[in-house]
Write an enzyme that holds these catalytic residues in place. Structure first.
Site, PDB file in Angstrom:
ATOM      1  N   GLY A  31       0.802  -1.218   0.000  1.00 48.78           N
ATOM      2  CA  GLY A  31       0.000   0.000   0.000  1.00 48.78           C
ATOM      3  C   GLY A  31       0.834   1.268   0.000  1.00 48.78           C
ATOM      4  O   GLY A  31       2.039   1.241  -0.240  1.00 48.78           O
ATOM      5  N   LEU A  33       0.626   3.679  -2.205  1.00 48.50           N
ATOM      6  CA  LEU A  33       1.119   3.492  -3.569  1.00 48.50           C
ATOM      7  C   LEU A  33       1.721   4.761  -4.159  1.00 48.50           C
ATOM      8  O   LEU A  33       1.196   5.860  -3.986  1.00 48.50           O
ATOM      9  CB  LEU A  33      -0.040   3.018  -4.456  1.00 48.50           C
ATOM     10  CG  LEU A  33      -0.766   1.768  -3.943  1.00 48.50           C
ATOM     11  CD1 LEU A  33      -1.936   1.421  -4.867  1.00 48.50           C
ATOM     12  CD2 LEU A  33       0.185   0.590  -3.816  1.00 48.50           C
ATOM     13  N   HIS A  34       2.824   4.578  -4.857  1.00 48.05           N
ATOM     14  CA  HIS A  34       3.463   5.683  -5.581  1.00 48.05           C
ATOM     15  C   HIS A  34       3.566   5.290  -7.062  1.00 48.05           C
ATOM     16  O   HIS A  34       3.107   4.211  -7.462  1.00 48.05           O
ATOM     17  CB  HIS A  34       4.821   6.004  -4.975  1.00 48.05           C
ATOM     18  CG  HIS A  34       5.712   4.804  -4.808  1.00 48.05           C
ATOM     19  ND1 HIS A  34       6.183   4.066  -5.867  1.00 48.05           N
ATOM     20  CD2 HIS A  34       6.192   4.197  -3.686  1.00 48.05           C
ATOM     21  CE1 HIS A  34       6.942   3.086  -5.423  1.00 48.05           C
ATOM     22  NE2 HIS A  34       6.942   3.122  -4.101  1.00 48.05           N
ATOM     23  N   GLY A  36       5.887   4.169  -8.769  1.00 48.15           N
ATOM     24  CA  GLY A  36       6.551   2.878  -8.990  1.00 48.15           C
ATOM     25  C   GLY A  36       5.534   1.746  -8.996  1.00 48.15           C
ATOM     26  O   GLY A  36       5.485   0.929  -9.925  1.00 48.15           O
ATOM     27  N   HIS A  37       4.683   1.734  -7.968  1.00 44.49           N
ATOM     28  CA  HIS A  37       3.622   0.717  -7.929  1.00 44.49           C
ATOM     29  C   HIS A  37       2.723   0.815  -9.155  1.00 44.49           C
ATOM     30  O   HIS A  37       2.323  -0.196  -9.736  1.00 44.49           O
ATOM     31  CB  HIS A  37       2.734   0.907  -6.692  1.00 44.49           C
ATOM     32  CG  HIS A  37       3.429   0.711  -5.383  1.00 44.49           C
ATOM     33  ND1 HIS A  37       3.710   1.759  -4.534  1.00 44.49           N
ATOM     34  CD2 HIS A  37       3.887  -0.406  -4.772  1.00 44.49           C
ATOM     35  CE1 HIS A  37       4.300   1.286  -3.440  1.00 44.49           C
ATOM     36  NE2 HIS A  37       4.431  -0.020  -3.556  1.00 44.49           N
ATOM     37  N   GLN A  61       7.284 -10.121   7.707  1.00 46.24           N
ATOM     38  CA  GLN A  61       8.590  -9.702   7.203  1.00 46.24           C
ATOM     39  C   GLN A  61       9.225  -8.600   8.048  1.00 46.24           C
ATOM     40  O   GLN A  61      10.280  -8.098   7.699  1.00 46.24           O
ATOM     41  CB  GLN A  61       8.485  -9.279   5.737  1.00 46.24           C
ATOM     42  CG  GLN A  61       7.758  -7.972   5.499  1.00 46.24           C
ATOM     43  CD  GLN A  61       7.358  -7.797   4.040  1.00 46.24           C
ATOM     44  OE1 GLN A  61       6.665  -8.624   3.454  1.00 46.24           O
ATOM     45  NE2 GLN A  61       7.811  -6.718   3.424  1.00 46.24           N
ATOM     46  N   LYS A 190      11.957  -4.056  -9.621  1.00 42.27           N
ATOM     47  CA  LYS A 190      13.344  -4.450  -9.405  1.00 42.27           C
ATOM     48  C   LYS A 190      14.061  -3.501  -8.444  1.00 42.27           C
ATOM     49  O   LYS A 190      15.239  -3.670  -8.187  1.00 42.27           O
ATOM     50  CB  LYS A 190      14.081  -4.556 -10.739  1.00 42.27           C
ATOM     51  CG  LYS A 190      13.763  -5.857 -11.453  1.00 42.27           C
ATOM     52  CD  LYS A 190      13.951  -5.788 -12.945  1.00 42.27           C
ATOM     53  CE  LYS A 190      15.386  -5.888 -13.350  1.00 42.27           C
ATOM     54  NZ  LYS A 190      15.541  -5.958 -14.832  1.00 42.27           N
ATOM     55  N   GLN A 195      14.515  -9.246  -3.477  1.00 39.89           N
ATOM     56  CA  GLN A 195      13.163  -9.797  -3.361  1.00 39.89           C
ATOM     57  C   GLN A 195      12.694 -10.393  -4.678  1.00 39.89           C
ATOM     58  O   GLN A 195      12.139 -11.491  -4.729  1.00 39.89           O
ATOM     59  CB  GLN A 195      12.206  -8.685  -2.932  1.00 39.89           C
ATOM     60  CG  GLN A 195      10.732  -9.040  -3.040  1.00 39.89           C
ATOM     61  CD  GLN A 195       9.859  -7.910  -2.531  1.00 39.89           C
ATOM     62  OE1 GLN A 195       9.763  -7.692  -1.340  1.00 39.89           O
ATOM     63  NE2 GLN A 195       9.218  -7.181  -3.440  1.00 39.89           N
ATOM     64  N   SER A 227       9.780   5.221  -3.148  1.00 42.61           N
ATOM     65  CA  SER A 227       9.568   4.317  -2.018  1.00 42.61           C
ATOM     66  C   SER A 227       8.480   4.884  -1.129  1.00 42.61           C
ATOM     67  O   SER A 227       8.401   6.105  -0.942  1.00 42.61           O
ATOM     68  CB  SER A 227      10.854   4.174  -1.208  1.00 42.61           C
ATOM     69  OG  SER A 227      10.566   3.592   0.053  1.00 42.61           O
TER      70      SER A 227
END
Lengths: 322, 322
Positions: A31, A33-34, A36-37, A61, A190, A195, A227
């Protein structure tokens, strides 16, 4: 757009879509979200008839000492954006580790003792450290989740060194999402390079029938990698953090101009970030496939960095393919 | 009856059956089928429209020191029996850990060094022992499987104490089979009690959409629990091995007559087996659900035994529900 909180409902939704013959692409997120998402969501929409986004801040995590509770969130904003993009369903469960059972899902207290505990030995195992995430930490009164997926080599090193529970938690929750949503394709960024490699390896090793797609890092106009944690930076830290992408870019140019020795490249990036006011967690040059540490660049590598600015830990990387 | 060796072909077979609306039940086995297995197959046929049996001796659950190479097999006999029973498909892959890829699936040798290896630390992990199965042992030239599922508590104790790689390998290969065959139901024997509990827990914790059914131990006419390894016993050992089921049955009767203290019950079973010529690996009374060691019987327990007769290790158990 369907907004689904229940596991069973999510699986039914997916199955009915697949029954009708449509492929399904999933973008797992935490969540806030930016852009990138959103690039991942665009890709998901291209790859399959139906696009599903999951929003779940996964306690599995996070170590109890980490920033689970301060992880930023804006569910309403996220839902609005995803609806505008034409996403078909958003899966936003409240707790993926709560199995709602009674007996048989006990905490430590109910177990009189533990066969073999403290006496694990034999030729094939040494002493085993017990990892502890926020799931075990908070699960004492009945959660009882105890199954974890380990991608044993790739999970070590880089972020795995300072965050030992991290990739165990990521691999496990992603497998859970796979089994709930049953997608044909998943899309990862990436920026989280390790991950992405871990998920690809897990999918191969466990024979999930899923394509794993990785997309390039999306950056702010000044180069900072997008991020969700960027919002936590003070204006000064935000400025200092540019040292990561700037120094990585310089390193890439140096390699393109013939530099092959990693020692100097790493020292230079570390120095730039430190001088800017950051605290480097790691600055490492590794093989793009197996993430093994490289000393001299002769094949495709990725230069990965994690650094703290104040209380915020940021990661970034550049692929260098010669 | 379809006999399928290829993963992709197996998945296509399953998907075409499901598309037609039929449910699928899977019985995972290591072959050399006996009446115990056949009872599982009968159950599978009742539970779903299509019954699939997998036959695969899984190197991932054997330590290099164990009996992988001497595990008995009779594929032609197995296929004949299963065809007679009306099984729809048998999945008998040659190697589930061979991904047939080149670069990116490297052995140790190709990795210059390993980020973080030897320096794993931090607050959440102690020193970590590395488990080694026949997969890692033989996979040096390109196999590269490194993803393992751990059911962290249930996998310890009982068989997990003397066979530390065992349940990691079982859970992992079963997850692989789930992802390849995509069944709705799986049927396991409760002779492997700990395995059955581990698979159930894994299915719950990883959200597999699969029902896990457990069936009672099937015994020879004289009480010996059916096992593919029984054929490896000499006639004398075969006779000695009866001490397991006989002493377990006596223990059950004692509990039914009011005995609640586990210490005496365990000593008695150990003595019987030892006197008969066996070597007890463990004789343990544990909770039926969480497999925690019980000292005084107040709720449903299972009395589990593993013992060696010559070079053969046998296991057995009785549930005691008061």
């Amino acid at each position: 757009m369907a907004v689904i909180r229940d596991k069973g409902e999510m699986r039914s939704w997916s199955r009915s879509r697949r029954k009708a013959g449509g492929g399904l692409a999933l973008v797992p997120t935490m969540g806030y979200l930016h852009r990138g998402h959103l690039s991942l969501v665009e890709e998901a929409k291209k790859r399959a008839q139906f696009a599903v986004v999951s929003i779940y801040v996964n306690p599995g995590q996070f170590a109890p000492t980490e920033d689970l509770d301060s992880y930023p969130s804006d569910l309403q904003g996220d839902l609005r954006r995803l609806a505008e993009m034409g996403v078909d369903a958003v899966f936003c469960p409240t707790n993926l580790y709560d199995y709602g059972e009674g007996r048989g899902v006990v905490g430590d207290g109910e177990r009189e003792s533990f066969a073999g505990a403290g006496s694990i030995g034999g030729g094939d195992v040494g002493r085993e450290g017990k990892l502890l995430s926020c799931v075990e930490d908070r699960g004492g009164e009945g959660a009882g989740h105890e199954t974890w997926i380990r991608v044993e080599r790739l999970e070590k090193g880089l972020c795995g060194s300072s965050r030992p529970v991290f990739f165990r938690g990521v691999a496990t929750v992603v497998a859970k999402l796979f089994n709930i949503v049953e997608p044909d394709v998943v899309v990862f960024g990436k920026k989280d390079y390790q991950q992405w490699r871990i998920i690809r390896r897990m999918v191969r090793d466990l024979d999930f029938a899923i394509d794993v797609v990785g997309l390039e890092v999306v950056r702010e106009i000044d180069g900072l990698a997008m991020s969700s944690r960027n919002v936590l930076l003070s204006p000064t830290e935000r400025q200092q953090a540019l040292s990561i992408s700037e120094s990585l870019l310089k390193a890439k140019v140096a390699v393109q101009n013939g530099e092959t020795s990693c020692e100097g490249l790493k020292a230079s990036v570390t120095r730039s970030i430190t001088q800017a006011g950051g605290r480097v967690d790691y600055a490492e040059i590794v093989d793009q496939e197996n993430l093994g540490v490289v000393k001299r660049i002769r094949s495709p590598v990725v230069f990965c960095v994690a650094a703290w600015f104040g209380k915020v830990r940021l990661i970034d990387n550049v692929e260098i393919s010669l």
